[in-house]
Design an enzyme around this catalytic site. Structure first.
Site, mmCIF file in Angstrom:
data_model
loop_
_atom_site.group_PDB
_atom_site.id
_atom_site.type_symbol
_atom_site.label_atom_id
_atom_site.label_comp_id
_atom_site.label_asym_id
_atom_site.label_seq_id
_atom_site.Cartn_x
_atom_site.Cartn_y
_atom_site.Cartn_z
ATOM 1 N N HIS A 56 0.858 -1.189 0.000
ATOM 2 C CA HIS A 56 0.000 0.000 0.000
ATOM 3 C C HIS A 56 0.888 1.229 0.000
ATOM 4 O O HIS A 56 1.530 1.534 1.000
ATOM 5 C CB HIS A 56 -0.928 -0.009 1.216
ATOM 6 C CG HIS A 56 -1.760 1.238 1.299
ATOM 7 N ND1 HIS A 56 -2.693 1.553 0.349
ATOM 8 C CD2 HIS A 56 -1.766 2.264 2.179
ATOM 9 C CE1 HIS A 56 -3.249 2.717 0.647
ATOM 10 N NE2 HIS A 56 -2.698 3.171 1.750
ATOM 11 N N ASP A 180 -7.639 1.626 1.924
ATOM 12 C CA ASP A 180 -7.324 2.506 3.060
ATOM 13 C C ASP A 180 -8.239 3.709 3.265
ATOM 14 O O ASP A 180 -8.304 4.219 4.381
ATOM 15 C CB ASP A 180 -5.860 2.983 2.941
ATOM 16 C CG ASP A 180 -5.316 3.552 4.242
ATOM 17 O OD1 ASP A 180 -5.832 3.167 5.309
ATOM 18 O OD2 ASP A 180 -4.371 4.359 4.202
ATOM 19 N N HIS A 431 -5.866 9.812 -0.608
ATOM 20 C CA HIS A 431 -6.624 9.801 0.655
ATOM 21 C C HIS A 431 -5.885 10.392 1.853
ATOM 22 O O HIS A 431 -6.437 10.386 2.951
ATOM 23 C CB HIS A 431 -7.146 8.398 0.957
ATOM 24 C CG HIS A 431 -6.092 7.337 1.041
ATOM 25 N ND1 HIS A 431 -5.708 6.592 -0.050
ATOM 26 C CD2 HIS A 431 -5.340 6.901 2.065
ATOM 27 C CE1 HIS A 431 -4.760 5.743 0.316
ATOM 28 N NE2 HIS A 431 -4.515 5.910 1.594
HETATM 29 ZN ZN LIG Z 1 -3.078 4.963 2.725
#
Ligand SMILES: [Zn+2]
Ligand SMILES: *[C@@H]1O[C@H](CO)[C@@H](O)[C@H](O)[C@H]1NC(C)=O
Ligand SMILES: *[C@@H]1O[C@H](CO)[C@@H](O)[C@H](O)[C@H]1NC(C)=O
Length: 989
Positions: A56, A180, A431
């Site tokens: 990620h 996420d 994000h």
């Molecule tokens: Zn993240």
């Protein structure tokens, strides 16, 4: 060492490329088998564990996007994406069974550009064999709470286009992957469905919701993400991942983890294969109990993992080997395999089940009873506004590039481009970017990238305006008009203002410029005089501006601009020495009004006391004031403080900044303004422009004082006598409206633990309350958190300044310094309207688009030149009122990308919620449309080739089929809320 199979394949490739062939494909070679065709075999009678190795990679958070890419500033966080990709590609080549997925195209793009032809061939091969699977594929994994739909579409288009151009069909992701983001928007799901994704997986949802879904085995569902689009157009199969996006406990083998490796040599110490296998089988069976099929998914990776991929793969290889060996020896009934999200999704599809149908969204998100992630809806309000303004500018830049043709990128004003801003906007959707949850230095980097985007767009805009108008004198774009700074209008006796309108319909706009003269003449494109007004720059503005400008007055005049075009107004100073405009009158009048709206003020407090719609003859008791919540620093219930992510006030009643406002009034034929000063750090202008249907509230908040040691979260609150019965309404990413009910969730029995924060929702463009008679609608100019804590009441969080970190990783208190390092001052606007509920959308739909796509002002000193074209429209006629011109951008040398949007929901407007038809052939005034192809929403697939897996919802009586929409000639019809995307082959007339 490479396996024999691979070496043979590599040899073929080498031959092909030497013969001048395209690297990955040859007529004689087998067609690429990626995606569903490349999936490993599974065991129908066993529990199949799909292990998905993944990383990620945040496109900026604790470090900037480029610091993450290079692995710079590792003292902040050890993370280097270039090494991850290097390492993973090597590890994949070592064993054809291994799989990996990659998500963030902003990083892949950076890396790809630096690779040798040989590495590129190897990667292309891995992708065309499905061993490296691209999922998501946007420029970033965008936030969902604070983004506008158009920016999401743009960032997905940017990333997916790079993947298609680089890797072809096998580079087109089938699965959307938002592991996420801190809660999930229904509009995002609708957009993913329209982009052609077959399924969607995410990691974060409210802990109560998750517990309930685990109990009822409804972790996987069919999200029906639109109330307007015909199913299955906005249906998206959606799965909640079992463990966020982490591996099961005890099975993390990255260099960033401490779990014990598999020690499988009996001759050495600490042999642990039996205990690892046992523990793994238990984890698999526990997880299977929560899901419906005999397939489960495990995310084997986490933040910035796989920098040394060998650690993970070596242990996963062993795990697979030993677990599967047990099947043969002891009949464990468990089959473990390297897999990908699309291979897992395919098995769920094959299971041919009916899935529960979800129709609301996944906001707000709480991970513990006192930790609601509703603070970031408002965190970093200035960055949120800059992002929104930049979205508007990108559309302008895209449009003008189309209208200006070849001269746009290189012309009299030098070279310019739209790509820099497009990529900066792509990064800003991340994000932790527009969300406001990054460190301060990273927020600065996002802002700097956007600024660089502006600096590349502006010459392009100037070039095109010069081509279209015939005037080559320099253009200035005054970026600080909100604090009355603009050297061209301040210093020149004579100048012109070109107002460019990016909307598909004509707009009227009030132009307001800082000046130093006291009387001006303004003429429109036909040379006719225009009413104008000079007023003093307010003390409020002087206090915010400080030493950044010195203009004494503001010149205000109304402009009217044709669709997709410009109007140029000429301004000349008539008088400099006159005393100047009359100063504001102390106090507020009993009321101010224009043709459409009247508001009254309480004579004792100076606050608003009512609003009337003069057309519908409605009046509402309405007061508005500013309050602040005292940020919790933790208490006996929980140590959770309020922070960048989390909103946690320490009492349910906010404190008024002041119970009264000191007021001043400016009344002119063009506008009425009442200035309200609540404190040295909170002020507001209540404004009614001539001809406006909305009341404007221009607020200024900051620097928020924290010398008393209290973190403060400042709201604007409206209190009315609307009987709202616990309900209020918020938009989803600027499009469809969702109903919210206080202390309630539609799909589970809520135990409310935070009466304020647990009722906050994202507001991207609007929030409203209503009863049978009246609807009070508030439009915002950026994303903010909002709620209705009491019936008749609405509030929006404007600004936050906090003194503690909230323990979610950012490691900083959210206390923005501002330009003068004493705390950030933020200014913005709320637009308020009152109407009968049935008519409300007719106003707020077009107005929200007008706010998102405001005209761009460009100033040139001196007189307009003889023969200069002062008015232009790129359209033959205005678009129908229900249609919004969403995208017009140059695609390649012959084609432009066009998106048209129906701006109304089904049933929302008596006048406009109907299908509407547009003739593409008759759209543009300067472009001949020679060919039309319809595309998927993200423009990475032809619409006619777009096929999606179909899924059955539990509430569906019969299988659903979407409308077979293909363009018949040049007439295209839009259904309510529909967006249609076209590639047009064009020729300049
Ligand atoms: Zn993240
Ligand atoms: C899927 O299920 C439906 C209804 O239960 C059934 O009619 C259909 O034949 C099944 N399809 C397959 C491919 O098994
Ligand atoms: C995808 O990319 C290929 C080249 O790899 C191109 O020929 C094709 O037109 C692209 N498809 C779309 C829908 O843009």
């Amino acid at each position: 060492m490479a396996s024999p199979v691979l070496s043979a394949a590599a040899a073929i490739l080498l031959l092909l490329s030497e013969a001048g062939g395209f690297p990955a494909r040859a007529p004689t070679a087998e067609p690429p088998r990626c995606g569903y065709e490349s999936c490993p075999v599974t065991q129908p009678s066993m529990l199949n564990v799909h292990m998905v190795p993944h990383t990620h990679d945040d496109v900026g958070w604790l470090k900037t996007v480029d610091q993450y890419y290079y692995g710079d500033r590792n003292e902040i966080q050890h993370a280097g994406v270039q090494y991850i990709l290097d390492s993973v590609v090597q590890a994949l080549q070592q064993d054809p069974r291994r799989r990996f997925i990659y998500v963030e195209t902003a990083f892949l793009y950076r890396w790809w550009r630096q690779q040798s032809a040989e590495t590129r061939r190897a990667v292309t091969q891995l992708i065309s064999q499905g061993r490296l699977e691209l999922v998501g594929g946007g420029w970033c994994m965008n936030d969902e709470a604070t983004v506008l739909y158009s920016a999401v579409i743009d960032q997905m288009t940017l990333g997916l286009r790079f993947l298609n151009d680089t890797f072809g069909r096998c580079g087109r992701p089938r699965v959307a992957w938002h592991i996420d983001p801190f809660g999930h928007a229904r509009e995002q799901a609708s957009l993913f469905a329209q982009m052609g994704f077959d399924g969607f997986f995410f990691g974060r949802l409210d802990y109560q919701d998750k517990a309930q879904r685990m109990r009822s085995r409804t972790m996987e569902m069919l999200w029906r993400a639109s109330e307007s689009l015909v199913p299955s157009n906005a249906d998206l199969f959606t799965g909640v991942l079992p463990n966020g996006y982490n591996p099961p406990a005890g099975f993390c083998w990255d260099q960033l983890c401490d779990d014990p490796p598999i020690r499988d040599d009996p001759a050495l110490e600490d042999y642990n294969v039996d205990s690892v296998v046992k523990k793994f089988l238990q984890a698999a069976r526990d997880q299977a109990a929560l899901y419906k099929t005999n397939h489960i998914i495990m995310t084997m990776g986490s933040d910035f993992q796989y920098e040394n991929a060998n650690l993970w793969f070596k242990n996963l290889d062993k795990l697979i080997h030993y677990v599967n060996a047990q099947v043969r020896s002891q009949g464990s009934g468990v089959n473990v395999l390297y897999s990908t999200p699309s291979c897992y999704l395919q098995e769920l599809h094959r299971a041919n089940l009916t899935w529960p149908v979800k129709t609301d969204d996944f906001f707000p998100y709480a991970d513990t009873p006192h930790s609601f992630w509703t603070g970031y809806f408002s965190s970093r309000p200035a960055l949120k506004r800059y992002e929104r303004k930049s979205n508007g500018l990108l559309q302008v830049c895209n449009q003008l590039e189309v209208l200006g043709g070849a001269a746009s990128r290189r012309g009299p004003h030098g070279s310019g481009d739209s790509d820099t801003l497009r990529r900066a906007m792509g990064v800003a959707q991340h994000h932790d970017a527009v969300a406001g949850t990054e460190k301060q230095h990273v927020a600065n980097d996002y802002a700097q990238r956007l600024a660089s985007g502006w600096a590349h767009c502006e010459p392009l805009v100037s070039n095109v305006l010069s081509v279209l108008s015939g005037s080559v004198s320099p253009h200035s774009y005054c970026g600080s008009l909100n604090i009355s700074v603009c050297p061209v209008s301040e210093d020149n006796h004579q100048f012109s203002v070109t107002v460019y309108n990016p909307m598909g319909s004509a707009v009227s706009w009030s132009v307001r410029l800082p000046v130093n003269g006291s009387l001006y003449s303004v003429t429109d494109p036909r040379g006719q005089p225009v009413d104008s007004q000079v007023v003093p720059v307010s003390n409020f503005t002087r206090a915010v501006r400080r030493d950044r400008g010195y203009a004494a007055y503001e010149l205000v005049f109304p402009a009217r601009v044709p669709p997709l075009g410009f109007s140029t107004y000429s301004v000349s100073l008539l008088q400099r020495s006159w005393q100047g405009p009359p100063p504001p009158q102390p106090g507020a009048p009993p009321s101010i009004q224009n043709e459409f709206v009247k508001v009254t003020f309480d004579p004792d407090t100076g606050l608003l006391s009512s609003i009337s719609n003069l057309e519908t003859q409605q009046t509402l008791r309405l007061s508005q004031n500013f309050y602040w919540y005292n940020a919790s620093v933790g208490n006996s219930d929980s140590a959770q403080p309020s922070g960048a992510y989390i909103f946690r006030p320490n009492t349910s009643s906010p404190f008024p900044v002041s119970t009264r406002a000191q007021t001043f009034t400016v009344q002119t034929p063009l506008f009425q303004e009442v200035y309200q000063e609540f404190s040295p750090w909170v002020s507001q202008v209540v404004r009614l422009p001539r001809g406006g249907h909305q009341l404007e509230l221009e607020w200024t908040v900051g620097p928020i004082p924290v010398g008393d040691g209290l973190g403060k979260e400042v709201i604007s609150r409206f209190d009315s006598d609307i009987n709202s019965s616990g309900l209020f309404y918020t938009d989803s990413n600027g499009r469809e409206i969702l109903e919210r009910r206080r202390d309630f969730r539609p799909t589970w029995d809520l135990k409310q633990t935070e009466p304020i924060a647990g009722n906050y929702y994202p507001v991207n463009t609007r929030i409203f309350i209503k009863d049978g008679r009246s609807q009070l609608t508030v439009l915002t100019d950026r994303s903010q958190g909002g709620s209705s804590i009491k019936d008749g009441s609405l509030e929006l969080m404007l600004h936050r300044r906090l003194l503690q970190d909230d323990f979610r990783g950012v490691g900083e208190a959210l206390s923005e310094p501002g330009d003068y390092y004493d705390g950030l001052v933020v200014r913005g606007k709320l637009l308020v309207s009152l109407s009968p509920p049935a008519l409300a959308a007719d106003t707020h739909r077009p107005e929200a688009h007008r706010q998102a796509l405001p005209p761009l002002l460009s100033l040139q000193p001196g007189k307009t030149v003889a023969g200069q074209r002062l008015e232009f429209s790129g359209l033959q006629a205005e678009l129908p009122p229900a249609v919004q011109l969403l995208t017009l951008s140059q695609w390649d040398s012959e084609s432009v990308l066009l998106r048209l949007e129906h701006r109304y929901q089904r049933g929302e407007s008596v006048a406009h919620s109907h299908p509407v038809t547009v003739n593409l052939q008759k759209l543009f005034s300067t472009l001949e449309v020679e060919g039309v192809s319809e595309m998927s929403l993200a423009a990475n697939q032809w619409k006619e080739e777009m096929t999606r897996l179909d899924w059955r919802g539990e509430t569906d009586a019969k299988p659903l089929h979407s409308r077979e929409g293909s363009p018949s000639g040049s007439e295209v019809t839009l259904q309510p809320m529909e967006i249609r995307t076209f590639l047009l082959r064009v020729r300049r007339r």
